[in-house]
Design a protein around this motif. Structure first.
Motif, PDB file in Angstrom:
ATOM      1  N   ALA A 375       0.829  -1.203   0.000  1.00 12.41           N
ATOM      2  CA  ALA A 375       0.000   0.000   0.000  1.00 12.41           C
ATOM      3  C   ALA A 375       0.866   1.256   0.000  1.00 12.41           C
ATOM      4  N   GLU A 376       1.961   1.239   0.772  1.00 12.38           N
ATOM      5  CA  GLU A 376       2.865   2.392   0.797  1.00 12.38           C
ATOM      6  C   GLU A 376       3.554   2.578  -0.548  1.00 12.38           C
ATOM      7  N   ALA A 377       3.872   1.463  -1.230  1.00 16.85           N
ATOM      8  CA  ALA A 377       4.462   1.566  -2.560  1.00 16.85           C
ATOM      9  C   ALA A 377       3.480   2.203  -3.536  1.00 16.85           C
ATOM     10  N   LEU A 378       2.198   1.792  -3.495  1.00 20.09           N
ATOM     11  CA  LEU A 378       1.175   2.394  -4.350  1.00 20.09           C
ATOM     12  C   LEU A 378       0.979   3.871  -4.004  1.00 20.09           C
ATOM     13  N   SER A 379       1.087   4.201  -2.719  1.00 24.67           N
ATOM     14  CA  SER A 379       0.976   5.598  -2.307  1.00 24.67           C
ATOM     15  C   SER A 379       2.084   6.428  -2.931  1.00 24.67           C
ATOM     16  N   ASP A 380       3.278   5.870  -2.982  1.00 24.74           N
ATOM     17  CA  ASP A 380       4.414   6.564  -3.586  1.00 24.74           C
ATOM     18  C   ASP A 380       4.192   6.783  -5.080  1.00 24.74           C
ATOM     19  N   VAL A 381       3.632   5.761  -5.764  1.00 27.49           N
ATOM     20  CA  VAL A 381       3.358   5.874  -7.199  1.00 27.49           C
ATOM     21  C   VAL A 381       2.305   6.954  -7.457  1.00 27.49           C
ATOM     22  N   SER A 382       1.328   7.069  -6.545  1.00 24.19           N
ATOM     23  CA  SER A 382       0.226   8.010  -6.754  1.00 24.19           C
ATOM     24  C   SER A 382       0.681   9.466  -6.724  1.00 24.19           C
ATOM     25  N   LYS A 383       1.908   9.728  -6.260  1.00 22.08           N
ATOM     26  CA  LYS A 383       2.403  11.100  -6.246  1.00 22.08           C
ATOM     27  C   LYS A 383       2.604  11.633  -7.669  1.00 22.08           C
ATOM     28  N   ASN A 384       2.852  10.733  -8.628  1.00 14.21           N
ATOM     29  CA  ASN A 384       3.128  11.148 -10.002  1.00 14.21           C
ATOM     30  C   ASN A 384       2.130  10.573 -11.011  1.00 14.21           C
ATOM     31  N   LYS A 385       1.172   9.790 -10.570  1.00 19.42           N
ATOM     32  CA  LYS A 385       0.263   9.145 -11.507  1.00 19.42           C
ATOM     33  C   LYS A 385      -1.090   8.932 -10.830  1.00 19.42           C
ATOM     34  N   GLN A 386      -2.153   9.153 -11.593  1.00 26.33           N
ATOM     35  CA  GLN A 386      -3.494   8.906 -11.049  1.00 26.33           C
ATOM     36  C   GLN A 386      -3.746   7.406 -10.981  1.00 26.33           C
ATOM     37  N   ILE A 387      -4.243   6.951  -9.854  1.00 22.59           N
ATOM     38  CA  ILE A 387      -4.520   5.529  -9.645  1.00 22.59           C
ATOM     39  C   ILE A 387      -5.967   5.375  -9.182  1.00 22.59           C
ATOM     40  N   PRO A 406      -5.361   9.421   4.075  1.00 26.06           N
ATOM     41  CA  PRO A 406      -4.839  10.796   4.090  1.00 26.06           C
ATOM     42  C   PRO A 406      -4.544  11.349   2.696  1.00 26.06           C
ATOM     43  N   ILE A 407      -4.403  10.507   1.664  1.00 26.50           N
ATOM     44  CA  ILE A 407      -3.951  11.000   0.359  1.00 26.50           C
ATOM     45  C   ILE A 407      -4.999  10.848  -0.735  1.00 26.50           C
ATOM     46  N   LEU A 408      -6.090  10.129  -0.461  1.00 29.09           N
ATOM     47  CA  LEU A 408      -7.055   9.871  -1.531  1.00 29.09           C
ATOM     48  C   LEU A 408      -7.808  11.147  -1.897  1.00 29.09           C
ATOM     49  N   THR A 409      -8.237  11.215  -3.166  1.00 31.73           N
ATOM     50  CA  THR A 409      -9.020  12.354  -3.665  1.00 31.73           C
ATOM     51  C   THR A 409     -10.514  12.044  -3.594  1.00 31.73           C
ATOM     52  N   THR A 410     -10.848  10.836  -4.018  1.00 35.08           N
ATOM     53  CA  THR A 410     -12.260  10.430  -4.019  1.00 35.08           C
ATOM     54  C   THR A 410     -12.376   9.019  -3.465  1.00 35.08           C
ATOM     55  N   LYS A 411     -13.427   8.798  -2.672  1.00 30.56           N
ATOM     56  CA  LYS A 411     -13.653   7.481  -2.091  1.00 30.56           C
ATOM     57  C   LYS A 411     -15.143   7.147  -2.260  1.00 30.56           C
ATOM     58  N   LYS A 412     -15.420   6.123  -3.068  1.00 32.68           N
ATOM     59  CA  LYS A 412     -16.790   5.727  -3.349  1.00 32.68           C
ATOM     60  C   LYS A 412     -17.058   4.314  -2.840  1.00 32.68           C
ATOM     61  N   MET A 413     -18.314   4.034  -2.538  1.00 34.52           N
ATOM     62  CA  MET A 413     -18.738   2.701  -2.125  1.00 34.52           C
ATOM     63  C   MET A 413     -19.548   2.089  -3.271  1.00 34.52           C
ATOM     64  N   LEU A 414     -19.173   0.874  -3.705  1.00 35.22           N
ATOM     65  CA  LEU A 414     -19.892   0.177  -4.758  1.00 35.22           C
ATOM     66  C   LEU A 414     -20.849  -0.839  -4.126  1.00 35.22           C
ATOM     67  N   GLY A 415     -22.098  -0.877  -4.627  1.00 33.72           N
ATOM     68  CA  GLY A 415     -23.072  -1.813  -4.076  1.00 33.72           C
ATOM     69  C   GLY A 415     -23.765  -2.605  -5.179  1.00 33.72           C
ATOM     70  N   LEU A 416     -24.114  -3.850  -4.890  1.00 33.71           N
ATOM     71  CA  LEU A 416     -24.791  -4.715  -5.852  1.00 33.71           C
ATOM     72  C   LEU A 416     -26.306  -4.523  -5.713  1.00 33.71           C
ATOM     73  N   VAL A 417     -26.939  -4.166  -6.829  1.00 29.77           N
ATOM     74  CA  VAL A 417     -28.387  -3.900  -6.820  1.00 29.77           C
ATOM     75  C   VAL A 417     -29.108  -5.074  -7.479  1.00 29.77           C
ATOM     76  N   GLU A 418     -29.959  -5.735  -6.680  1.00 31.62           N
ATOM     77  CA  GLU A 418     -30.776  -6.852  -7.162  1.00 31.62           C
ATOM     78  C   GLU A 418     -29.934  -7.944  -7.832  1.00 31.62           C
ATOM     79  N   GLU A 419     -28.681  -8.026  -7.406  1.00 29.29           N
ATOM     80  CA  GLU A 419     -27.767  -9.052  -7.932  1.00 29.29           C
ATOM     81  C   GLU A 419     -27.643  -8.992  -9.460  1.00 29.29           C
ATOM     82  N   LYS A 420     -27.854  -7.777 -10.043  1.00 36.33           N
ATOM     83  CA  LYS A 420     -27.801  -7.646 -11.499  1.00 36.33           C
ATOM     84  C   LYS A 420     -26.742  -6.641 -11.942  1.00 36.33           C
ATOM     85  N   TYR A 421     -26.630  -5.539 -11.226  1.00 41.31           N
ATOM     86  CA  TYR A 421     -25.671  -4.525 -11.654  1.00 41.31           C
ATOM     87  C   TYR A 421     -25.119  -3.811 -10.422  1.00 41.31           C
ATOM     88  N   VAL A 422     -24.010  -3.105 -10.654  1.00 37.54           N
ATOM     89  CA  VAL A 422     -23.290  -2.418  -9.568  1.00 37.54           C
ATOM     90  C   VAL A 422     -23.694  -0.958  -9.572  1.00 37.54           C
TER      91      VAL A 422
END
Length: 428
Positions: A375-387, A406-422
């Motif tokens: 996770a810390e390695a990915l955090s380091d990569v995110s300084k120069n690239k959108q992930i 502490p570093i994320l820009t957007t945080k979304k929650m994905l949910g399954l609706v009627e077991e058909k789509y997200v």
């Protein structure tokens, strides 16, 4: 020459197909958490537990022997303390005679001759000897007994008073070994749980056997390829000689001169294009190799384990440790993920197609402290690239969230609706 070319082409085709199948099997096995490695770790855990229990039994045995030994000192402590106090008091009062035989002193007074040095004694010496004899309140034999007992009594006192201090190392060792056993049991339990997730162990082992067979086949075909390429080179040499002879013959004929010039021009163009392609591919491969190595070693949490990465002409990736041994097949799942990440970053940089990265469940095949490291390695990569990353609730643990929240820009929650789509829910 056509036969040699066909043999080389066929061997290259077999090697390419085997390598493709090896990669396919490797991808499948990587998603299976490396079953043989888990089984080996479980066996090592069992062996370690046996060793730890043997060490615990040894410490307990030595502790019991220590306690039995000191029980005597503890039982006689008060008596020894009282006896030493009396002896010290007598010595201060000069009530204990030196270690001299009274009968010997009497004999000296009787004969007026010192039995030690053989000289005659005078009146003054005789009075001193008489004074000593009168001063002794106990016999010399009693003094000898008390003097002999004194050191042993002091030892008993010392052993009793240092009992708790001397016992502490045994208790410390026992506490440490108990913690090690507890950790071993926790690790063993995790491995048992992970091994229980494999419904088809036989099938997975079959894939390992198939991959091993293909790797051995590749080694054999590679050796054969070298021999056939040598035969092809000799055939080409003979063909070139025949071509030269043909050109000489054609040059003698005016009507073939123009055709010869066209052939020569086409051949030079082909040679230039092939050389250019080779140079470009070689430069790109070297650049990819360098950038992949830099990215991997920069992001890796182990700073003294790996030294370099090499890319073959077919862009097969190989990892070497600091001793120069290939270890791409033995590194951990987290390190393989990091290796793939470094290769992807290098590919983006070298190709110029520097887009964002989308990573689905980046820590799914990583456990323990390695999740935090990755996770810390990915955090380091995110300084120069959108992930963009997706996690299951279990994967987005407290340790991982501490790195990304502490570093994320957007945080979304994905949910399954009627077991058909997200459905993308509101920002968390």
């Amino acid at each position: 020459m056509h036969s040699a070319e066909n043999d080389v082409e066929e061997l290259n085709d077999q090697i390419d197909k085997a390598q493709a199948r090896i990669k396919e099997i490797t991808a499948i096995l990587q998603s299976q958490d490396n079953l043989p490695e888990l089984e080996e770790q479980y066996e090592e855990c069992k062996k370690e537990k046996t060793d730890l229990e043997a060490r615990r039994a040894d410490i307990q045995k030595r502790l019991m022997a220590f306690v039995r030994e000191r029980t005597v000192a503890l039982s006689y402590y008060k008596a020894a303390k009282y006896a030493v106090t009396l002896i010290d008091q007598k010595r201060e009062e000069n009530a204990l005679p030196p270690n001299i035989d009274k009968d010997m002193l009497s004999e000296i007074l009787k004969t007026k001759i010192c039995t030690i040095c053989g000289n005659s004694i005078g009146h003054q010496e005789a009075e001193h000897i008489q004074h000593l004899i009168k001063q002794f309140q106990v016999s010399s034999s009693t003094s000898n007994i008390l003097s002999g007992m004194y050191d042993e009594l002091r030892r008993i006192i010392h052993d009793a008073e240092s009992y708790l201090i001397d016992k502490e190392p045994f208790l410390h060792d026992l506490e440490k070994i108990e913690l090690d056993i507890q950790k071993n049991e926790e690790q063993s339990g995790k491995l048992v749980a992970r091994l229980g997730k494999f419904p088809d162990k036989a099938g997975i082992h079959q894939l390992y056997d198939e991959r091993e067979h293909l790797e051995e086949l590749n080694k054999s075909n590679t050796k054969k390829l070298g021999a056939h390429e040598q035969a092809l080179a000799l055939a080409k040499e003979s063909w070139l000689k025949a071509q030269k002879d043909l050109y000489k013959a054609m040059s003698r004929q005016e009507e073939f001169k123009q055709l010869k010039e066209m052939i020569d021009f086409a051949r030079k163009c082909q040679e230039i294009m092939e050389n250019t392609e080779t140079d470009i591919m070689s430069a790109i491969r070297e650049q990819m190799q360098s950038r992949t190595t830099d990215a991997f070693l920069r992001l890796l949490w182990k700073k003294n384990t790996y030294s370099s990465i090499e890319l073959s002409t077919n862009y097969d990736l190989n990892l070497f440790d600091v001793d120069g041994y290939s270890c791409v097949g033995t590194c951990s799942a987290a390190e393989r993920c990091l290796l793939a990440l470094a290769f992807t970053i290098a590919l983006h940089e070298v190709s110029g197609f520097d887009t964002l990265l989308f990573i689905d469940t980046p820590v799914a095949r990583v456990d323990g402290d390695n999740r935090t490291n990755f996770a810390e390695a990915l955090s380091d990569v995110s300084k120069n690239k959108q992930i963009i990353m997706t996690f299951t609730p279990d994967e987005y643990s407290e340790a991982v969230s501490k790195v990304f929240d502490p570093i994320l820009t957007t945080k979304k929650m994905l949910g399954l609706v009627e077991e058909k789509y997200v459905e993308i829910k509101e920002e968390v």
